[in-house]
Write a protein that holds these residues in place. Structure first.
Motif, PDB file in Angstrom:
ATOM      1  N   GLY A 252      34.336  49.784  51.321  1.00 32.88           N
ATOM      2  CA  GLY A 252      35.542  49.112  51.111  1.00 32.88           C
ATOM      3  C   GLY A 252      35.745  47.829  51.829  1.00 32.88           C
ATOM      4  O   GLY A 252      36.448  46.946  51.234  1.00 32.88           O
ATOM      5  N   ARG A 253      35.044  47.655  52.751  1.00 39.99           N
ATOM      6  CA  ARG A 253      34.994  46.252  53.392  1.00 39.99           C
ATOM      7  C   ARG A 253      34.405  45.042  52.611  1.00 39.99           C
ATOM      8  O   ARG A 253      34.843  44.233  52.386  1.00 39.99           O
ATOM      9  CB  ARG A 253      34.444  46.372  54.684  1.00 39.99           C
ATOM     10  N   VAL A 254      33.552  45.598  51.980  1.00 44.95           N
ATOM     11  CA  VAL A 254      32.889  44.533  51.130  1.00 44.95           C
ATOM     12  C   VAL A 254      33.755  44.124  50.053  1.00 44.95           C
ATOM     13  O   VAL A 254      33.906  42.996  49.696  1.00 44.95           O
ATOM     14  CB  VAL A 254      31.490  45.079  50.388  1.00 44.95           C
ATOM     15  N   VAL A 255      34.286  45.118  49.461  1.00 49.64           N
ATOM     16  CA  VAL A 255      35.362  44.711  48.213  1.00 49.64           C
ATOM     17  C   VAL A 255      36.554  44.026  48.890  1.00 49.64           C
ATOM     18  O   VAL A 255      36.875  42.935  48.161  1.00 49.64           O
ATOM     19  CB  VAL A 255      35.919  45.995  47.702  1.00 49.64           C
ATOM     20  N   ARG A 256      37.070  44.136  49.969  1.00 55.31           N
ATOM     21  CA  ARG A 256      38.040  43.593  50.494  1.00 55.31           C
ATOM     22  C   ARG A 256      37.831  42.141  50.784  1.00 55.31           C
ATOM     23  O   ARG A 256      38.275  41.200  50.711  1.00 55.31           O
ATOM     24  CB  ARG A 256      38.614  44.356  51.902  1.00 55.31           C
ATOM     25  N   VAL A 257      36.572  42.110  51.602  1.00 55.18           N
ATOM     26  CA  VAL A 257      35.981  40.576  51.857  1.00 55.18           C
ATOM     27  C   VAL A 257      35.903  39.666  50.547  1.00 55.18           C
ATOM     28  O   VAL A 257      36.194  38.555  50.404  1.00 55.18           O
ATOM     29  CB  VAL A 257      34.958  40.551  52.807  1.00 55.18           C
ATOM     30  N   LEU A 258      35.149  40.249  49.720  1.00 61.06           N
ATOM     31  CA  LEU A 258      34.897  39.542  48.233  1.00 61.06           C
ATOM     32  C   LEU A 258      36.139  39.102  47.646  1.00 61.06           C
ATOM     33  O   LEU A 258      36.095  38.187  46.963  1.00 61.06           O
ATOM     34  CB  LEU A 258      33.850  40.137  47.479  1.00 61.06           C
ATOM     35  N   GLY A 259      37.114  39.956  47.916  1.00 65.60           N
ATOM     36  CA  GLY A 259      38.381  39.750  47.207  1.00 65.60           C
ATOM     37  C   GLY A 259      39.006  38.207  47.868  1.00 65.60           C
ATOM     38  O   GLY A 259      39.812  37.552  47.181  1.00 65.60           O
ATOM     39  N   GLU A 260      38.711  37.881  49.018  1.00 68.18           N
ATOM     40  CA  GLU A 260      38.937  36.693  49.695  1.00 68.18           C
ATOM     41  C   GLU A 260      38.005  35.350  49.348  1.00 68.18           C
ATOM     42  O   GLU A 260      38.681  34.308  49.619  1.00 68.18           O
ATOM     43  CB  GLU A 260      39.098  36.774  51.388  1.00 68.18           C
ATOM     44  N   TYR A 261      36.921  35.507  48.677  1.00 68.43           N
ATOM     45  CA  TYR A 261      36.390  34.480  48.260  1.00 68.43           C
ATOM     46  C   TYR A 261      35.469  34.693  47.005  1.00 68.43           C
ATOM     47  O   TYR A 261      35.404  35.645  46.511  1.00 68.43           O
ATOM     48  CB  TYR A 261      34.959  34.449  49.191  1.00 68.43           C
ATOM     49  N   ASP A 262      35.323  33.428  46.494  1.00 70.90           N
ATOM     50  CA  ASP A 262      34.815  33.471  45.033  1.00 70.90           C
ATOM     51  C   ASP A 262      33.329  34.046  45.108  1.00 70.90           C
ATOM     52  O   ASP A 262      33.149  34.658  44.039  1.00 70.90           O
ATOM     53  CB  ASP A 262      34.911  31.965  44.288  1.00 70.90           C
ATOM     54  N   ASP A 297      26.563  49.700  40.800  1.00 73.75           N
ATOM     55  CA  ASP A 297      26.369  50.550  39.889  1.00 73.75           C
ATOM     56  C   ASP A 297      27.592  51.000  39.354  1.00 73.75           C
ATOM     57  O   ASP A 297      27.968  51.628  38.328  1.00 73.75           O
ATOM     58  CB  ASP A 297      25.710  51.871  40.411  1.00 73.75           C
ATOM     59  N   ASP A 298      28.721  50.997  40.111  1.00 73.81           N
ATOM     60  CA  ASP A 298      30.022  51.223  40.207  1.00 73.81           C
ATOM     61  C   ASP A 298      30.899  50.218  39.318  1.00 73.81           C
ATOM     62  O   ASP A 298      32.077  50.425  38.915  1.00 73.81           O
ATOM     63  CB  ASP A 298      30.832  51.701  41.295  1.00 73.81           C
ATOM     64  N   GLY A 299      30.329  49.277  39.081  1.00 76.84           N
ATOM     65  CA  GLY A 299      31.055  48.117  38.156  1.00 76.84           C
ATOM     66  C   GLY A 299      31.815  47.201  38.978  1.00 76.84           C
ATOM     67  O   GLY A 299      32.681  46.561  38.503  1.00 76.84           O
ATOM     68  N   LEU A 300      31.761  47.227  40.494  1.00 79.63           N
ATOM     69  CA  LEU A 300      32.726  46.566  41.082  1.00 79.63           C
ATOM     70  C   LEU A 300      32.125  45.227  41.375  1.00 79.63           C
ATOM     71  O   LEU A 300      32.979  44.190  41.821  1.00 79.63           O
ATOM     72  CB  LEU A 300      32.975  47.562  42.392  1.00 79.63           C
ATOM     73  N   ASP A 307      16.314  31.336  43.309  1.00 84.12           N
ATOM     74  CA  ASP A 307      15.262  30.857  44.296  1.00 84.12           C
ATOM     75  C   ASP A 307      16.301  30.497  45.598  1.00 84.12           C
ATOM     76  O   ASP A 307      15.585  30.414  46.763  1.00 84.12           O
ATOM     77  CB  ASP A 307      14.704  29.508  43.923  1.00 84.12           C
ATOM     78  N   SER A 308      17.361  30.187  45.688  1.00 84.88           N
ATOM     79  CA  SER A 308      18.295  30.108  46.764  1.00 84.88           C
ATOM     80  C   SER A 308      18.838  31.172  47.562  1.00 84.88           C
ATOM     81  O   SER A 308      19.198  30.860  48.379  1.00 84.88           O
ATOM     82  CB  SER A 308      19.478  29.135  46.208  1.00 84.88           C
ATOM     83  N   GLY A 309      18.449  32.233  47.043  1.00 85.83           N
ATOM     84  CA  GLY A 309      18.740  33.660  47.806  1.00 85.83           C
ATOM     85  C   GLY A 309      19.644  34.606  46.758  1.00 85.83           C
ATOM     86  O   GLY A 309      19.583  34.523  45.692  1.00 85.83           O
ATOM     87  N   THR A 310      20.436  35.621  47.567  1.00 87.68           N
ATOM     88  CA  THR A 310      21.287  36.585  46.908  1.00 87.68           C
ATOM     89  C   THR A 310      22.610  36.240  46.919  1.00 87.68           C
ATOM     90  O   THR A 310      23.202  36.063  48.210  1.00 87.68           O
ATOM     91  CB  THR A 310      20.775  37.867  47.729  1.00 87.68           C
ATOM     92  N   SER A 311      23.224  35.942  45.960  1.00 89.18           N
ATOM     93  CA  SER A 311      24.755  35.753  45.819  1.00 89.18           C
ATOM     94  C   SER A 311      25.436  36.990  45.531  1.00 89.18           C
ATOM     95  O   SER A 311      25.119  37.620  44.535  1.00 89.18           O
ATOM     96  CB  SER A 311      25.124  34.346  45.120  1.00 89.18           C
ATOM     97  N   VAL A 312      26.814  36.952  45.932  1.00 88.64           N
ATOM     98  CA  VAL A 312      27.583  38.189  45.623  1.00 88.64           C
ATOM     99  C   VAL A 312      28.926  37.723  45.211  1.00 88.64           C
ATOM    100  O   VAL A 312      29.456  37.150  45.831  1.00 88.64           O
ATOM    101  CB  VAL A 312      27.366  39.289  46.809  1.00 88.64           C
ATOM    102  N   ARG A 313      29.564  38.594  44.109  1.00 84.46           N
ATOM    103  CA  ARG A 313      31.038  38.132  44.052  1.00 84.46           C
ATOM    104  C   ARG A 313      31.575  39.465  43.274  1.00 84.46           C
ATOM    105  O   ARG A 313      30.674  40.472  43.059  1.00 84.46           O
ATOM    106  CB  ARG A 313      30.948  37.036  43.008  1.00 84.46           C
ATOM    107  N   LEU A 314      32.771  39.611  43.127  1.00 77.84           N
ATOM    108  CA  LEU A 314      33.581  40.664  42.388  1.00 77.84           C
ATOM    109  C   LEU A 314      33.321  40.668  41.287  1.00 77.84           C
ATOM    110  O   LEU A 314      33.075  39.674  40.433  1.00 77.84           O
ATOM    111  CB  LEU A 314      35.022  40.743  42.927  1.00 77.84           C
ATOM    112  N   GLN A 315      33.250  41.705  40.398  1.00 77.02           N
ATOM    113  CA  GLN A 315      32.906  42.115  39.052  1.00 77.02           C
ATOM    114  C   GLN A 315      34.197  41.440  38.235  1.00 77.02           C
ATOM    115  O   GLN A 315      35.333  41.916  38.684  1.00 77.02           O
ATOM    116  CB  GLN A 315      32.758  43.349  38.510  1.00 77.02           C
ATOM    117  N   GLN A 316      33.958  40.673  37.448  1.00 73.37           N
ATOM    118  CA  GLN A 316      35.111  40.120  36.695  1.00 73.37           C
ATOM    119  C   GLN A 316      35.512  40.787  35.551  1.00 73.37           C
ATOM    120  O   GLN A 316      34.719  41.662  35.009  1.00 73.37           O
ATOM    121  CB  GLN A 316      34.931  38.610  36.100  1.00 73.37           C
TER     122      GLN A 316
END
Length: 316
Positions: A252-262, A297-300, A307-316
Motif C-alpha cells: 500500500g505504501r508503494v502505491v501511495r508513494v507512486l501516486g505522488e510521482y510520475d 502481477d496484480d496490474g498495479l 541500462d540506467s537501472g530499474t524504474s517504477v510507475r503506476l500502471q496507466q
C-alpha cells in the motif's frame, strides 16, 4: 529507536538513548511549535487555570473541556473565588457540564481552599508540594508543575507510553518497560513545559491507537522502531492487526508513494517506503523487487529495466 544508542546518563540499566538525542529532541519540539492544537490552557501559566483543565480532562474529551473550562473560570476566576463558593454550586456546575465523577468537583473545591488558607494564596510549585492538595495525584501534580512553573518531571500518560513503546525497540520488547526513567532521560533539562506538551501532542495527534505517521508528519519517523518494522502495537493497542507490518501494508505504501510521482528509480522509491531501506540490506532491492513483482502481477505497477537501472510507475 533504532539507529544506535548512547547510555542513559541517569541509570546504566535503563533503556538507552539514541546517539543523536539532541536531533531527536529538536525534531519533536520543532514539530510541536510549528503547528499544534490550540487549547486555551496551553496559552496560560496560571497554576489554578491549569489545575482546573487537568482535573476536567481526566474523564472528558479535550474538545468538550474547552467550553466547560471557560465557563468555570468565568464563574470562579481564581482559587480564592472557588474556595469562597458554595460547594453545592461547584458540584452542580460539574454535573450540568457532564464532567464525570462529582467527587472531582469536591476535591477541586477543597484544593482551592487549601491554596487559600494553608498556602497563603500561593500555589505550591513542585510535584511533591502539589500532591498535598486534595485529589491531586502524582500525574496531575507533575502536569501542573510542568505547565505552570516549568519545574516538572516528564509526564507519562497513556499517550506518552504509546509513543515510547513504539519509538524505542528496548521499551517495545521489554517485559517490564521502564517508561518513567526513559521519559525523564529523554526530556531536555529544564524544559518540562514545552517537552511534555510536545510529546503528549505527538501521542494525541500522530501516534494515536491507529497511527497517522505520514498524515501528521510525525517528526520521529526517521528513528521510530514501529515505523521501521510496521509493528504498531502498544500498551493500549494490545492486539496487533494482521495488516500492521505485513507485505500488504508495504504494498500500500508503494502505491501511495507512486501516486505522488510520475516515475521513480528503484533506489529512490525504497527510502520512501522504509526508513531503513539500504540497497543491499535485508529490506533492500531484493525485498522491494518482491513487492513490485506482486504489484505488477496484480496490474498495479509497471517495472522497466534498462541500462540506467530499474524504474517504477503506476500502471496507466
Amino acid at each position: 529507536m533504532t539507529d544506535g544508542h548512547a547510555p542513559s546518563p541517569d541509570d546504566g540499566d535503563a533503556p538507552a538513548l539514541p546517539d543523536d538525542c539532541d536531533a531527536v529532541r529538536d525534531a519533536l519540539v520543532s514539530w510541536y511549535e510549528a503547528d499544534h492544537r490550540d487549547f486555551p490552557w496551553r496559552r496560560t501559566d496560571d497554576p489554578y487555570e491549569i489545575l482546573v483543565s487537568e482535573v476536567m480532562s481526566q474523564q472528558t474529551q479535550l474538545g468538550r473541556v474547552v467550553e466547560a473550562w471557560a465557563d468555570f473560570l468565568a464563574e470562579w476566576p481564581t482559587a480564592a473565588a472557588l474556595a469562597a463558593a458554595d460547594r453545592s454550586d461547584v458540584v452542580s456546575f460539574w454535573s450540568s457540564h457532564s464532567l464525570g465523577y462529582n467527587n472531582r468537583a469536591k476535591y477541586l473545591h477543597e484544593a482551592a481552599r487549601q491554596v487559600t488558607e494553608e498556602f497563603d494564596g500561593e500555589f505550591p510549585r513542585t510535584p511533591d508540594e502539589l500532591s498535598e492538595l486534595m485529589g491531586v495525584g502524582p500525574y496531575t501534580a507533575n502536569a501542573v508543575a510542568s505547565f505552570a512553573f516549568n519545574e516538572g518531571d516528564a509526564v507519562v500518560d497513556t499517550n506518552v507510553k504509546r509513543v515510547l513503546h513504539r519509538a524505542f525497540d528496548e521499551i517495545h520488547n521489554a517485559e517490564d518497560p521502564d517508561y518513567e526513567t526513559l521519559a525523564n532521560a529523554l526530556m531536555p533539562p529544564g524544559e518540562s513545559r514545552v517537552w511534555n506538551n510536545a510529546i503528549m501532542e505527538l501521542g494525541g495527534v500522530a501516534c494515536q491507537k491507529t497511527p497517522k505517521c505520514d498524515e501528521e508528519g510525525c517528526p520521529w519517523r526517521k528513528w521510530c522502531y514501529a515505523y521501521e518494522t510496521g509493528d504498531f502495537t502498544a500498551p493500549d493497542v494490545p492486539t496487533q492487526p494482521e495488516f500492521e507490518g505485513s507485505r500488504r501494508q508495504f504494498r500500500g505504501r508503494v502505491v501511495r508513494v507512486l501516486g505522488e510521482y510520475d516515475e521513480l528509480m528503484l533506489d529512490e522509491l525504497g527510502p520512501k517506503i522504509r526508513v531503513d531501506y539500504t540497497p543491499e540490506g535485508n529490506h533492500g532491492r531484493e525485498w522491494l523487487r518482491g513487492l513490485l513483482s506482486d504489484l505488477s502481477d496484480d496490474g498495479l505497477v509497471e517495472v522497466d529495466e534498462d541500462d540506467s537501472g530499474t524504474s517504477v510507475r503506476l500502471q496507466q
